[in-house]
Write a protein that holds these residues in place. Structure first.
Motif, PDB file in Angstrom:
ATOM      1  N   LEU B 302      67.469  80.509  61.483  1.00 44.44           N
ATOM      2  CA  LEU B 302      66.253  81.269  61.775  1.00 44.44           C
ATOM      3  C   LEU B 302      65.238  80.323  62.241  1.00 44.44           C
ATOM      4  O   LEU B 302      64.504  80.448  63.281  1.00 44.44           O
ATOM      5  CB  LEU B 302      65.714  81.763  60.323  1.00 44.44           C
ATOM      6  N   VAL B 303      65.198  79.068  61.666  1.00 39.89           N
ATOM      7  CA  VAL B 303      64.392  78.095  62.189  1.00 39.89           C
ATOM      8  C   VAL B 303      64.566  77.805  63.804  1.00 39.89           C
ATOM      9  O   VAL B 303      63.567  77.724  64.484  1.00 39.89           O
ATOM     10  CB  VAL B 303      64.323  76.972  61.415  1.00 39.89           C
ATOM     11  N   GLY B 304      65.976  77.847  64.019  1.00 37.66           N
ATOM     12  CA  GLY B 304      66.382  77.717  65.329  1.00 37.66           C
ATOM     13  C   GLY B 304      65.891  78.679  66.020  1.00 37.66           C
ATOM     14  O   GLY B 304      65.529  78.514  67.341  1.00 37.66           O
ATOM     15  N   LEU B 383      81.224  85.300  63.377  1.00 36.31           N
ATOM     16  CA  LEU B 383      79.667  85.647  62.707  1.00 36.31           C
ATOM     17  C   LEU B 383      78.868  84.729  63.312  1.00 36.31           C
ATOM     18  O   LEU B 383      77.511  85.244  63.654  1.00 36.31           O
ATOM     19  CB  LEU B 383      79.797  85.109  61.284  1.00 36.31           C
ATOM     20  N   ALA B 384      79.187  83.390  63.497  1.00 40.47           N
ATOM     21  CA  ALA B 384      78.148  82.242  64.015  1.00 40.47           C
ATOM     22  C   ALA B 384      77.677  82.728  65.455  1.00 40.47           C
ATOM     23  O   ALA B 384      76.712  82.750  65.855  1.00 40.47           O
ATOM     24  CB  ALA B 384      78.761  80.854  63.906  1.00 40.47           C
ATOM     25  N   PHE B 385      78.823  83.260  66.024  1.00 36.62           N
ATOM     26  CA  PHE B 385      78.413  83.552  67.416  1.00 36.62           C
ATOM     27  C   PHE B 385      77.633  85.046  67.580  1.00 36.62           C
ATOM     28  O   PHE B 385      76.695  84.773  68.294  1.00 36.62           O
ATOM     29  CB  PHE B 385      79.775  83.858  68.244  1.00 36.62           C
ATOM     30  N   GLY B 386      77.903  85.733  66.840  1.00 35.41           N
ATOM     31  CA  GLY B 386      77.104  87.163  66.782  1.00 35.41           C
ATOM     32  C   GLY B 386      75.698  86.670  66.436  1.00 35.41           C
ATOM     33  O   GLY B 386      74.820  87.112  66.893  1.00 35.41           O
ATOM     34  N   VAL B 387      75.356  85.916  65.276  1.00 33.26           N
ATOM     35  CA  VAL B 387      74.121  85.480  64.838  1.00 33.26           C
ATOM     36  C   VAL B 387      73.328  84.652  65.723  1.00 33.26           C
ATOM     37  O   VAL B 387      72.348  85.219  66.167  1.00 33.26           O
ATOM     38  CB  VAL B 387      74.128  84.778  63.363  1.00 33.26           C
ATOM     39  N   SER B 388      73.942  83.847  66.525  1.00 32.38           N
ATOM     40  CA  SER B 388      73.301  83.241  67.422  1.00 32.38           C
ATOM     41  C   SER B 388      72.734  84.028  68.783  1.00 32.38           C
ATOM     42  O   SER B 388      71.704  83.964  69.281  1.00 32.38           O
ATOM     43  CB  SER B 388      73.951  81.915  68.129  1.00 32.38           C
ATOM     44  N   ALA B 389      73.769  85.077  69.061  1.00 40.31           N
ATOM     45  CA  ALA B 389      73.417  86.064  70.188  1.00 40.31           C
ATOM     46  C   ALA B 389      71.884  86.727  69.607  1.00 40.31           C
ATOM     47  O   ALA B 389      71.214  87.138  70.410  1.00 40.31           O
ATOM     48  CB  ALA B 389      74.496  86.733  70.503  1.00 40.31           C
ATOM     49  N   ALA B 390      72.305  87.497  68.462  1.00 35.70           N
ATOM     50  CA  ALA B 390      71.261  87.967  67.724  1.00 35.70           C
ATOM     51  C   ALA B 390      69.865  87.402  67.787  1.00 35.70           C
ATOM     52  O   ALA B 390      68.968  87.977  68.166  1.00 35.70           O
ATOM     53  CB  ALA B 390      71.411  88.508  66.387  1.00 35.70           C
ATOM     54  N   VAL B 391      70.160  86.010  67.418  1.00 35.34           N
ATOM     55  CA  VAL B 391      68.658  85.330  67.306  1.00 35.34           C
ATOM     56  C   VAL B 391      68.087  85.116  68.641  1.00 35.34           C
ATOM     57  O   VAL B 391      67.072  85.219  68.994  1.00 35.34           O
ATOM     58  CB  VAL B 391      69.059  83.784  66.834  1.00 35.34           C
TER      59      VAL B 391
END
Lengths: 234, 415
Positions: B302-304, B383-391
């Motif tokens: 989130l901070v990222g 998951l990590a990839f999906g989340v970073s794309a979403a971010v």
């Protein structure tokens, strides 16, 4: 009799500056025909730049009508205005407004990028445009590697590259020295000779005398509208 | 302007500010790496404790001697001693006799000792027990045989080696028939157990589990007769009860506790552990651990994301003139929107990629230096990839909208 390319009726532009309202245009009407060469003059604050920005679809009027090539511009949405800026109008700015990190060729290609021209054709057309303003040998220079006059030539090439019907120029020689300014005005003369409609804003009488018609503004309305007699022309 | 060109454009934008791009990505890099590393450490720990528990036997109840001196309760020992002698063979026999669900009851006497074979020595745990222990331990012979009931009744000096003990004492030689010396007593090797491959540790903070591959097994009677122990030591260190019906383990444990309490006159000099319950407990702890770690890693993501948004907002301001120029030349709002959106998406995906690489590397380093087991699961990478794309999209959309909504003339006039 030439057909009107621009028809303006009762154009009003009011800027809301918080408490006060600034009336830049107060019910201005003007017709410009195909292949006319018009200079707009007037003291600062007379609304000449405001009009040019509205003509170039960079700004919208508060009320009144603006018809361009038979289309009602004042009723268009943002995407349609973008299309007009892209296809029908070539804008030349006083401060050139080139992308500093792109070379001359990329800058000239930019309008084609936004009109879905395929990349190979883009390159050819940009090269042609740069050749026509005499910059064939400066295509891969960035703006900071070019002189003021050369930068303005790149900007003119960019304005021409999509074959617009009208060229609008806002003090195109304002940031240039007299000699370079004359070169740029020569270029405009050629463009006019090739059949382009040119509208330029200036406050220099000398520059205005390159045109065939001078429209003088005062306080947001036309004060005087007179042709330039051939003997006065530069 | 198609997507490929937009992507190329944003790469130019990003590479012209390399340091800034890197700093922007850092938040995502660490966030993604943290998610993957945390989850792989958690998964490793889970597998580890699963194996330890399986090694103890999933249908077993373990009654362990409670050495109170280890827990700093010396005063209690003397008073206990007057009432109870600690774990004994009689306890084991009583459980066997009274408790119908007990399939096997194996008494164990364990002590630490040095074992010698030729010039090789090895610090081992000597386990004196009965033949049933092989079944209770779920172990298999790799060579030879386990000792028999007869070996026990005859108090024969025979031993069976755990795989690690065999390796340490005999390397790759065949140890069957060889002799091993434990505390001045000689034992003949009659069998070697298969490798069970679990490290030692403490499960649920209750039950000590050691690496049973390092044990040496001898008949219980032999241990009790041949070795001298201090007088106040209990006869047995552990009784393992294998239950026929593994569905009713906790009821069985209650019964065993009742039997033991009566026999020990209420003295708590033993502990009862059920591996299956420990398993469930450790799974629950694991879940909590995963949720907590996931939250922490999520916060860093989130901070990222906020970092990306911050830089993108600054970038929109800084490039207002460029936006104006593009708009003046015919760029539509959605062209500008996608330009900035793709840029923030690229930052977060690139950061995500580096984070995945780091997330792979960190567990490796931890395994190398701390000896923890770590398992990187493929879904955590997805998951990590999906989340970073979403971010990237989530935090990029606001600055991109800001850019797109600028009117051309305002953007051009911006100084």
């Amino acid at each position: 009799m030439n057909a009107s390319v621009i028809q303006i009726r009762d154009l009003v532009k009011t800027y809301d500056m918080g408490a006060t309202q600034v009336h830049a245009l107060r019910g201005l009407s003007l017709d410009i025909d195909v292949n006319e060469y018009v200079a707009i003059m007037g003291p600062s604050g007379s609304g000449k730049s405001t009009l040019l920005n509205i003509l170039g679809c960079l700004d919208v009027s508060s009320s009144g009508q603006y018809e361009l090539n038979g289309q009602q511009v004042s009723e268009m949405d943002d995407d349609a205005l973008a299309h007009i800026r892209n296809r029908e109008i070539g804008f030349v700015f006083q401060t050139f407004n080139l992308l500093p990190r792109s070379d001359a060729l990329d800058n000239v290609e930019l309008p084609l990028v936004y009109s879905s021209v395929p990349p190979s054709e883009r390159r050819d057309r940009a090269v042609n445009a740069l050749e026509s303003v005499g910059l064939a040998d400066r295509m891969h220079h960035r703006p900071n590697e070019l002189s003021g006059g050369q930068r303005q030539r790149v900007a003119i090439a960019r304005a021409l590259v999509n074959d617009p019907a009208i060229i609008l120029a806002d003090e195109p020689t304002g940031a240039l020295d007299t000699r370079t300014g004359k070169e740029i005005m020569e270029l405009f003369r050629q463009l006019h000779a090739q059949g382009n409609t040119i509208i330029l804003v200036t406050h220099e009488e000398e520059i205005a005398c390159y045109s065939h018609r001078i429209v003088r503004f005062r306080d947001g309305v036309v004060e005087r509208d007179e042709p330039v007699s051939p003997e006065r022309r530069t | 302007m198609n997507l490929r060109e937009t992507a190329a454009l944003s790469i130019v934008g990003l590479t012209s500010h390399k340091l800034r791009t890197l700093l922007t990505m850092l938040g995502i890099i660490f966030g993604v790496a943290a998610v993957i590393a945390m989850l792989s450490i958690g998964e490793g720990a889970k597998q580890e404790s699963l194996e330890q528990i399986r090694q103890m036997g999933i249908s077993n109840i373990i009654v362990q001697h409670w050495d109170k001196s280890e827990d700093g309760l010396e005063d209690a020992i003397n008073s206990d001693r007057n009432l109870s002698q600690g774990l004994s063979r009689e306890d084991a026999e009583a459980i066997q006799r009274i408790f119908p669900l007990a399939e096997y009851v194996t008494p164990q006497r364990e002590f630490k000792s040095k074992a010698l074979a030729g010039s090789n020595t090895f610090n081992t745990m000597v386990v004196g027990t009965t033949p049933e222990y092989l079944t209770v331990l779920n172990a298999r012979m790799s060579s030879g045989v386990f000792f028999s009931a007869e070996d026990v009744t005859e108090t024969r000096r025979v031993c069976v080696l755990g795989s690690d003990a065999k390796r340490a004492l005999f390397f790759f030689k065949d140890p069957i028939g060889q002799r091993v010396k434990i505390r001045s007593q000689w034992f003949t090797v009659i069998g070697v157990l298969e490798d069970k491959g679990a490290a030692g540790g403490k499960i649920g903070g209750v039950l000590e589990v050691r690496n049973t591959d390092e044990d040496i097994y001898v008949p219980l009677t032999t241990v009790l007769r041949r070795f001298q122990f201090a007088n106040d030591e209990a006869e047995l260190t552990q009784i393992t009860v294998k239950v026929t019906d593994s569905e009713s383990l906790s009821e069985a444990a209650t019964i065993v506790r009742a039997i033991m309490n009566r026999r020990h006159r209420g003295v708590e000099d033993f502990k009862i552990a059920i591996p299956e319950e420990l398993l469930r407990q450790s799974q629950k702890t694991q879940q909590i651990f995963n949720v907590v770690m996931g939250c922490i890693a999520g916060i860093s993501l989130l901070v990222g994301g906020i970092g990306i948004m911050n830089i993108m907002l600054a970038s929109v301001l800084e490039r207002t003139r460029e936006i104006g120029i593009r708009r003046a030349l015919g760029a539509r709002r959605k062209d500008i929107l996608s330009q900035f959106l793709v840029e923030s998406l690229m930052v977060s995906l690139l950061g995500g990629t580096i984070g995945v690489i780091l997330g792979y590397a960190i567990p490796e380093v931890i395994t190398l230096y701390a000896g923890w087991r770590t398992i990187v699961q493929p879904w955590t990478i997805a998951l990590a990839f999906g989340v970073s794309a979403a971010v990237g999209i989530g935090f990029g959309i606001y600055p991109a909208r800001q850019a797109a909504l600028l009117s051309p003339i305002d953007a051009l006039r911006y100084e």
